[in-house]
Design a protein around this motif. Structure first.
Motif, short mmCIF file in Angstrom:
data_model
loop_
_atom_site.label_atom_id
_atom_site.label_comp_id
_atom_site.label_asym_id
_atom_site.label_seq_id
_atom_site.Cartn_x
_atom_site.Cartn_y
_atom_site.Cartn_z
N ALA A 258 0.86 -1.19 0.00
CA ALA A 258 0.00 0.00 0.00
C ALA A 258 0.89 1.23 0.00
O ALA A 258 1.81 1.34 0.82
N VAL A 259 0.63 2.13 -0.94
CA VAL A 259 1.40 3.36 -1.06
C VAL A 259 0.43 4.53 -1.00
O VAL A 259 -0.52 4.60 -1.78
N PHE A 260 0.67 5.44 -0.08
CA PHE A 260 -0.23 6.56 0.17
C PHE A 260 0.38 7.84 -0.41
O PHE A 260 1.54 8.15 -0.16
N GLU A 261 -0.42 8.55 -1.20
CA GLU A 261 0.05 9.77 -1.85
C GLU A 261 -1.15 10.67 -2.11
O GLU A 261 -2.31 10.20 -2.08
N PRO A 262 -0.93 11.97 -2.34
CA PRO A 262 -2.07 12.84 -2.64
C PRO A 262 -2.92 12.29 -3.77
O PRO A 262 -2.41 11.75 -4.76
N GLY A 263 -4.23 12.41 -3.61
CA GLY A 263 -5.15 11.76 -4.55
C GLY A 263 -5.25 12.43 -5.89
O GLY A 263 -5.73 11.83 -6.86
N CYS A 264 -4.82 13.67 -5.99
CA CYS A 264 -4.80 14.40 -7.26
C CYS A 264 -3.33 14.63 -7.59
O CYS A 264 -2.68 15.45 -6.96
N ARG A 265 -2.80 13.90 -8.54
CA ARG A 265 -1.35 13.73 -8.68
C ARG A 265 -0.67 14.91 -9.37
O ARG A 265 -0.22 14.83 -10.51
N HIS A 266 -0.56 16.03 -8.64
CA HIS A 266 0.10 17.22 -9.15
C HIS A 266 1.50 17.33 -8.55
O HIS A 266 1.67 17.25 -7.33
N VAL A 267 2.50 17.54 -9.41
CA VAL A 267 3.88 17.62 -8.94
C VAL A 267 4.16 18.96 -8.26
O VAL A 267 4.86 19.02 -7.25
N GLY A 268 3.62 20.04 -8.81
CA GLY A 268 3.85 21.37 -8.24
C GLY A 268 5.26 21.90 -8.47
O GLY A 268 5.84 22.54 -7.58
N LEU A 269 5.81 21.67 -9.67
CA LEU A 269 7.17 22.14 -9.95
C LEU A 269 7.30 23.65 -9.80
O LEU A 269 8.31 24.16 -9.31
N SER A 270 6.28 24.38 -10.22
CA SER A 270 6.34 25.85 -10.17
C SER A 270 6.30 26.38 -8.74
O SER A 270 6.64 27.55 -8.50
N LEU A 271 5.88 25.55 -7.80
CA LEU A 271 5.79 25.99 -6.40
C LEU A 271 7.01 25.58 -5.58
O LEU A 271 7.15 26.02 -4.43
N LYS A 272 7.87 24.78 -6.16
CA LYS A 272 9.00 24.25 -5.41
C LYS A 272 9.87 25.38 -4.83
O LYS A 272 10.22 26.33 -5.53
N GLY A 273 10.17 25.27 -3.54
CA GLY A 273 11.06 26.24 -2.90
C GLY A 273 10.41 27.54 -2.51
O GLY A 273 11.05 28.39 -1.88
N LYS A 274 9.13 27.72 -2.83
CA LYS A 274 8.45 28.97 -2.49
C LYS A 274 7.78 28.90 -1.11
O LYS A 274 7.29 29.91 -0.61
N HIS A 275 7.71 27.70 -0.54
CA HIS A 275 7.16 27.49 0.80
C HIS A 275 5.70 27.93 0.91
O HIS A 275 5.27 28.43 1.95
N ILE A 276 4.95 27.73 -0.17
CA ILE A 276 3.53 28.10 -0.15
C ILE A 276 2.62 26.91 -0.40
O ILE A 276 1.40 27.05 -0.47
N ALA A 277 3.19 25.71 -0.55
CA ALA A 277 2.39 24.53 -0.87
C ALA A 277 1.51 24.13 0.31
O ALA A 277 1.90 24.25 1.47
N ASN A 278 0.33 23.67 -0.01
CA ASN A 278 -0.61 23.19 1.00
C ASN A 278 -0.29 21.72 1.31
O ASN A 278 -0.41 20.87 0.43
N PRO A 279 0.08 21.40 2.55
CA PRO A 279 0.43 20.01 2.87
C PRO A 279 -0.76 19.14 3.27
O PRO A 279 -0.59 17.98 3.62
N THR A 280 -1.98 19.70 3.21
CA THR A 280 -3.15 18.98 3.72
C THR A 280 -3.33 17.62 3.05
O THR A 280 -3.57 16.61 3.73
N ALA A 281 -3.25 17.57 1.72
CA ALA A 281 -3.46 16.30 1.02
C ALA A 281 -2.47 15.24 1.48
O ALA A 281 -2.83 14.08 1.69
N MET A 282 -1.21 15.64 1.66
CA MET A 282 -0.20 14.68 2.11
C MET A 282 -0.43 14.28 3.55
O MET A 282 -0.28 13.10 3.92
N ILE A 283 -0.80 15.24 4.40
CA ILE A 283 -1.05 14.92 5.81
C ILE A 283 -2.23 13.96 5.94
O ILE A 283 -2.16 12.97 6.68
N LEU A 284 -3.32 14.23 5.21
CA LEU A 284 -4.49 13.35 5.30
C LEU A 284 -4.22 11.99 4.66
O LEU A 284 -4.75 10.97 5.11
N SER A 285 -3.38 11.96 3.62
CA SER A 285 -2.97 10.66 3.05
C SER A 285 -2.18 9.87 4.09
O SER A 285 -2.34 8.65 4.23
#
Length: 340
Positions: A258-285
């Motif tokens: 079993a592998v748990f990951e955000p259910g909507c598979r967006h990489v978010g390359l444009s957000l990398k390093g900006k420290h604005i990503a929402n961690p909710t999907a990962m936390i709930l996963s």
């Protein structure tokens, strides 16, 4: 809280925002003394040379640990790029069932309320098999292979999930009016499997109509079971309905892993390093993962604190109307946990 046995979990941070949002999970788990030991394997889909070799390390780790928490790996669109590492991992371990829970979250203002649907998609065949070639210059053949075995397997997974979680209706999504053999087989197999599950209503819907229905009356859906591509499209529609990909938890299941990951598979390359990503999907996963291994009390505390932060509305990331950083959002969850 009772002392529980320690679990070793494979951690695959992924590309883009993956490292930032998995770090949030690690901080929360550490503060909560969750009995988890991380075996971290850093792989990037941006690395054309060594990425597939690195996937072998991830596979070996998951074969040993059985449980993983995963970010999303980048998949290049160019012909010269490698194939999807995400698909390679799922096929190698036969992680055949993908699950996304699409639900309104109190505190997130949306145009439509009352959404609570579970999307279950087949992970290993049909359009995402990557079976394509150029037969002659300018002519590409892409093979969509649908089997009764895998259609039956994902249908049984969907009905078993519905039975376990007291869900009452399953809708099979297809395009059998055009792809009469391939999608016709999927549609009929789901209906055949339904005969073994009393008390669960079964229906089916053409994928284009399902897309329209999802944005006009999503409350009609309970559990949707889909082939690979249609599930990918509908999970993104669902994410848009309830507030974005940063809110959708997910999981992938096989016979042994079993592998748990955000259910909507967006990489978010444009957000990398900006420290604005929402961690909710990962936390709930991650809380779904905890429940899977029997750590329900930890899961309930962490999910409760996460939902409370969102409902309070004082600390929010950019995607849900705030200006807080990923780290500030995580710190607020930790404060909520301290108050319980």
């Amino acid at each position: 809280m009772a002392t529980l046995a320690n679990h070793t979990v494979t951690l695959l941070p992924g590309d883009g925002i993956g490292e930032e949002i998995t770090k949030s999970v690690q901080e929360i788990f550490k503060a909560e003394a969750v009995p988890i030991t991380w075996e971290t394997i850093s792989i990037s889909g941006l690395d054309d040379v060594s990425s597939h070799q690195a996937v072998k390390e991830a596979v070996a780790s998951l074969k040993k640990n059985k449980i993983g928490l995963k970010g999303i790996w980048f998949t290049p669109s160019s012909i010269a790029g490698h194939g999807s590492l995400n698909v390679a991992l799922r096929k190698e371990l036969d992680i055949y069932a993908s699950l996304s829970h699409i639900k309104n979250i109190p505190g997130i203002k949306t145009r439509i309320d009352g959404i609570d649907m579970v999307l279950i998609r087949e992970n290993t065949e049909a359009e995402y098999s990557g079976l394509e070639h150029q037969s002659v210059p300018g002519v590409v053949e892409s093979l969509k292979i649908v089997t009764k075995y895998k259609s039956e397997r994902i249908a049984k997974f969907a009905f078993d999930y519905a039975k376990k979680h007291n869900r009452k209706k399953i809708t099979a999504i297809h395009k059998a009016n055009i792809m009469k053999l391939a999608d016709g087989l999927f549609r009929q197999t789901v209906r055949d499997v339904a005969n073994d599950y009393e008390g669960i209503e079964v229906s089916d819907m053409i994928v284009d109509n399902a897309s329209m229905q999802a944005v006009s009356k999503p409350q009609q859906f309970d559990v949707l079971v889909t082939p690979n591509l249609y599930g990918s499209i509908l999970s993104n529609i669902g994410a848009g309905l309830v507030g974005g990909p940063g809110l959708i938890p997910g999981a992938n299941f096989g016979r042994e892993h079993a592998v748990f990951e955000p259910g909507c598979r967006h990489v978010g390359l444009s957000l990398k390093g900006k420290h604005i990503a929402n961690p909710t999907a990962m936390i709930l996963s991650a809380t779904m993962m905890l429940k899977h291994i029997g750590l329900d009390e930890h899961a309930d505390r962490i999910s409760k604190a996460t939902y409370k932060v969102i409902s309070d509305g004082k600390v929010r990331t950019h995607d849900i109307g705030g200006n807080s950083t990923t780290e500030e959002f995580t710190a607020e969850i930790l404060r909520k946990l301290d108050s319980y």
